[in-house]
Design an enzyme around this catalytic site. Structure first.
Site, PDB file in Angstrom:
ATOM      1  CG  MET A 167      -1.948   1.113   1.215  1.00  0.00           C
ATOM      2  SD  MET A 167      -3.165   0.974  -0.115  1.00  0.00           S
ATOM      3  CE  MET A 167      -4.214  -0.333   0.511  1.00  0.00           C
TER       4      MET A 167
ATOM      5  CE  LYS B 200      -3.082   1.628  11.349  1.00  0.00           C
ATOM      6  NZ  LYS B 200      -2.428   2.024  10.107  1.00  0.00           N
TER       7      LYS B 200
ATOM      8  CG  ASP C  22       9.044  -0.361   6.267  1.00  0.00           C
ATOM      9  OD1 ASP C  22       9.218  -1.013   7.312  1.00  0.00           O
ATOM     10  OD2 ASP C  22       8.079  -0.525   5.512  1.00  0.00           O
TER      11      ASP C  22
ATOM     12  CG  HIS D  77      -9.656   3.392   3.146  1.00  0.00           C
ATOM     13  ND1 HIS D  77     -10.931   2.859   3.040  1.00  0.00           N
ATOM     14  CD2 HIS D  77      -8.813   2.347   2.963  1.00  0.00           C
ATOM     15  CE1 HIS D  77     -10.850   1.568   2.806  1.00  0.00           C
ATOM     16  NE2 HIS D  77      -9.576   1.239   2.749  1.00  0.00           N
TER      17      HIS D  77
END
Length: 724
Positions: free
Chosen positions: A332, A414, A351, A457
């Protein structure tokens, strides 16, 4: 003339330059029709005019199709349920004009620079020669089928006469567009010339061919390329095959493709004057049906309005993203990085592990390489790739003006990432979370200024899926909404704006399709019947197949997390236990090679025979219509609940989100258009019956009952009560 500049040069060649005022692209409206009528009369009647060139005065391209506001007004004039006969005369006006143009007796050439589609392309087909400027941005064709119509300005008759029936049908039935070289190869255009020289090339042809004012199909002895007619074996085979393929692809739900086939079959061997009457007869029949108006409203009018900022807060300054902090380099995150870099945005791809971040950039490169030769050059590829910087260091995010987070779907993880980013960028930066189910209001608690926190989203694969669902938390402010919508505009996606809810709108409503499929299996319904019913309903695939694709395990995790979070407030579904059984059996979906389907290393996937052992088949099977009804109405009621609860503010967002988010049957125009079309009272009656038979998940909302009683619809308020 308001829309066409009419100039005659020293050689007696008329140059018609189309420039419809107040429109970014030339479109066909009442003023244009009147001006074209007057122009054709001059060309045909004035001896001093030797021929004409038709061109565009707009940089955006040559011409699009009919102004759909004008088209909508035409339908409204004919009444709520117009009969085709009431529309025929108005709709035939365009066909008659184009026929007058091509039979004026003077040579007419068309100079195409940029986009030329729909009615604009039909105008070009009515000219005696077509010259197109060579540009990778230029597209031509007849895409009307994609919004529930088919070519109604002579396109269904002229294109097959130019390129042959089989090839023309392939393009028209798919709404497929031509690039310049492709169009020239298929003889759809006569010459591809350097960009910016099409007008001169067209003018030179008219001057050199003063007697070339007759179309090939108006010459005695003309034969359709490849043959046509009921006694031509190739034509009969083509039409039979096209009908079978169309019925299979549309599951008999779409009206326009069948009308197109009928118009071509009946009109192709007739003289053009009669053929265009046949076309307009079928076009009027399609236009009179609510299917077309629903599809036009959602797939064109409302989609364009959303993309132009219909939901953007008024008064907020434009806030384009210059540097994006992309957190998470998985499929994503890498997909979002790809579309952002293609839009010219600098991307820092973060990341926890450099190998993962570099793998994300490799994904960007892989996607770009597939576009080489399709508008992508090696130089542009290198420039785009250079905008993506993989990193594991939060400090490298400095200077980013927008953040999108796409890390693991866990509130704690998160929150930790969110706090780390705020330490570098500060809470004044807008932070977007790409979560598909976790409530934005709760996630926003990790950002010091929750008014700057918003849900963004995306759908997978990001590069192909057109929708972005913007989710507002309880405290999300206008600056965050504007920033998110401006970013979506930059990457050329379609946004909808919804309010916070577990699963928001799209995931929550789409999940009911999968859940109902699982519950049907649990009741002993044949899985093949369920899958076929889903496809016949108009969904892209059956509920079991799509469950495998998104992962049965993921659905189980989302359900488990909701149970934990909501406690006693959680409302269990009958599908919950079925998911548990599948996960416990190790059947997680395509990702591990076994779910509802088996995925052998060699051979095609197939429904697993073990399903019959896990969920014994009922002796009495429902008919396919009953299964289709359950799959449809389970989605409809969840969409209605989202509207009643305020998750959705507008039916427009609901219809766009359903079709472009989870592939809800496009021929309906979306769930809210469909409910309006069949009638809210009918919807309530069906839901009451299903609730009595299958449980409270089908129970109508109070709002639906009120609407049924008052006569209101989602797109129109209740009629005013008559004065006493």
């Amino acid at each position: 003339m308001n829309t066409i500049a009419f100039d005659i040069d020293a050689d007696g060649i008329a140059i018609l330059t189309i420039d419809v005022p107040g429109q970014s692209m030339n479109v066909i409206g009442p003023d244009f029709l009147a001006d074209l009528d007057a122009a054709i009369t001059r060309i045909a009647s004035e001896e001093g005019i030797k021929g004409a060139v038709i061109a565009s005065g707009k940089d955006s391209g040559f011409m699009a199709g009919m102004d759909l506001k004008f088209f909508g007004a035409m339908l409204a004039k004919a009444g709520d349920a117009p009969a085709p006969a009431a529309l025929y005369d108005d709709l035939f006006v365009l066909n008659a004009l184009f026929r007058r143009l091509e039979s004026s007796g003077k040579p007419i050439a068309c100079a195409i620079e940029g986009t030329c589609v729909g009615g604009g392309f039909e105008l070009a087909l009515a000219c005696h020669r077509r010259f197109v400027g060579d540009s990778p941005r230029t597209q031509m064709g007849l895409p009307e089928i994609l919004i529930g119509l088919f070519p109604g300005g002579g396109g269904s008759q002229r294109l097959p006469r130019i390129m042959g029936v089989q090839a023309a049908l392939m393009y028209m039935l798919q709404g497929k567009l031509f690039r310049p070289a492709e169009a020239a190869m298929l003889k759809v255009v006569d010459a591809v010339v350097p960009q910016g020289t099409a007008v001169q090339a067209a003018r030179d042809w008219v001057q050199a061919n003063p007697t070339a004012g007759t179309q090939p199909w108006d010459v005695k002895g003309f034969k359709v390329p490849g043959g046509a007619g009921g006694f031509n074996p190739a034509f009969v085979q083509t039409m039979a095959g096209a009908l079978a393929m169309t019925l299979k692809q549309t599951q008999r739900n779409m009206h326009a493709p069948i009308a197109l086939l009928s118009a071509v079959y009946e009109g192709i061997t007739l003289p053009m004057d009669r053929a265009i009457q046949i076309e307009s007869k079928y076009f009027a029949k399609v236009a009179a049906d609510r299917q077309a108006s629903n599809m036009i409203r959602t797939l064109f009018v409302n989609k364009q309005a959303a993309e132009r900022g219909a939901r953007r807060p008024k008064g907020e300054a434009k806030a384009p993203t210059k540097k994006l902090a992309m957190l998470g380099a998985g499929m994503m995150g890498a997909g979002i990085a790809t579309v952002a870099a293609q839009a010219g945005i600098e991307v820092v791809l973060f990341d926890r592990d450099l190998a993962y971040a570099q793998k994300g950039k490799a994904h960007v490169e892989e996607v770009l390489k597939k576009r080489l030769g399709k508008g992508m050059t090696p130089e542009k590829l290198e420039q785009t790739l250079a905008r993506v910087t993989p990193t594991t260091d939060y400090a490298d995010l400095a200077g980013a003006d927008f953040v999108i987070e796409a890390v693991f779907e866990d509130v704690t993880i998160k929150a930790d990432v969110t706090k780390q980013v705020e330490a570098v960028l500060g809470a004044d930066t807008i932070f977007g979370s790409n979560t598909s189910t976790l409530p934005i209001t709760k996630l926003a608690q990790a950002w010091t200024k929750p008014e700057n926190f918003i849900g963004v989203h995306f759908f997978s694969p990001v590069e192909k899926m057109p929708l972005v669902e913007i989710i507002l938390g309880e405290k999300t402010g206008p600056a965050a909404i504007a920033k998110a919508l401006d970013f979506v505009s930059q990457i050329k996606k379609t946004p909808i704006v919804v309010h916070d809810s577990r699963g928001f709108y799209t995931s929550r409503s789409f999940g009911t399709y999968v859940q109902e499929g699982a519950e049907l299996v649990g009741e002993g319904v044949n899985p093949a019947l369920i899958e076929n019913a889903g496809k016949q309903l108009g969904m892209p695939t059956g509920p079991l197949a799509v469950s495998d694709e998104v992962s049965i395990e993921l659905g189980w995790k989302i359900m488990s997390a909701a149970k934990k979070e909501l406690g006693d407030a959680y409302v269990p579904q009958e599908s919950d236990e079925i998911m548990v059984q599948m996960v416990e059996a190790g059947r997680l979906g395509r990702k591990n090679g076994k779910g509802w389907y088996d995925y052998p290393e060699s051979g095609k996937k197939h429904l697993s025979p073990v399903l019959g052992e896990m969920f014994p088949r009922a002796a009495q099977q429902p008919d396919v219509e009953a299964v289709k009804e359950r799959l449809l109405y389970r989605q409809l009621i969840e969409c209605a609940r989202c509207f009643e609860e305020g998750v959705l503010e507008t039916p427009e967002d609901g219809d766009i989100g359903a079709i472009f988010g989870w592939g809800f049957a496009p021929y309906t125009g979306g769930p809210f258009s469909h409910m309006d079309t069949v009638g809210i009272a009918h919807v309530v009656a069906v839901l009451d019956r299903l609730a009595a038979e299958h449980g409270p998940r089908f129970a109508p909302t109070a709002q639906l009952r009120e609407m049924a009683a008052s006569g209101a619809t989602f797109y129109h308020p209740a009629p005013a009560k008559a004065a006493a």
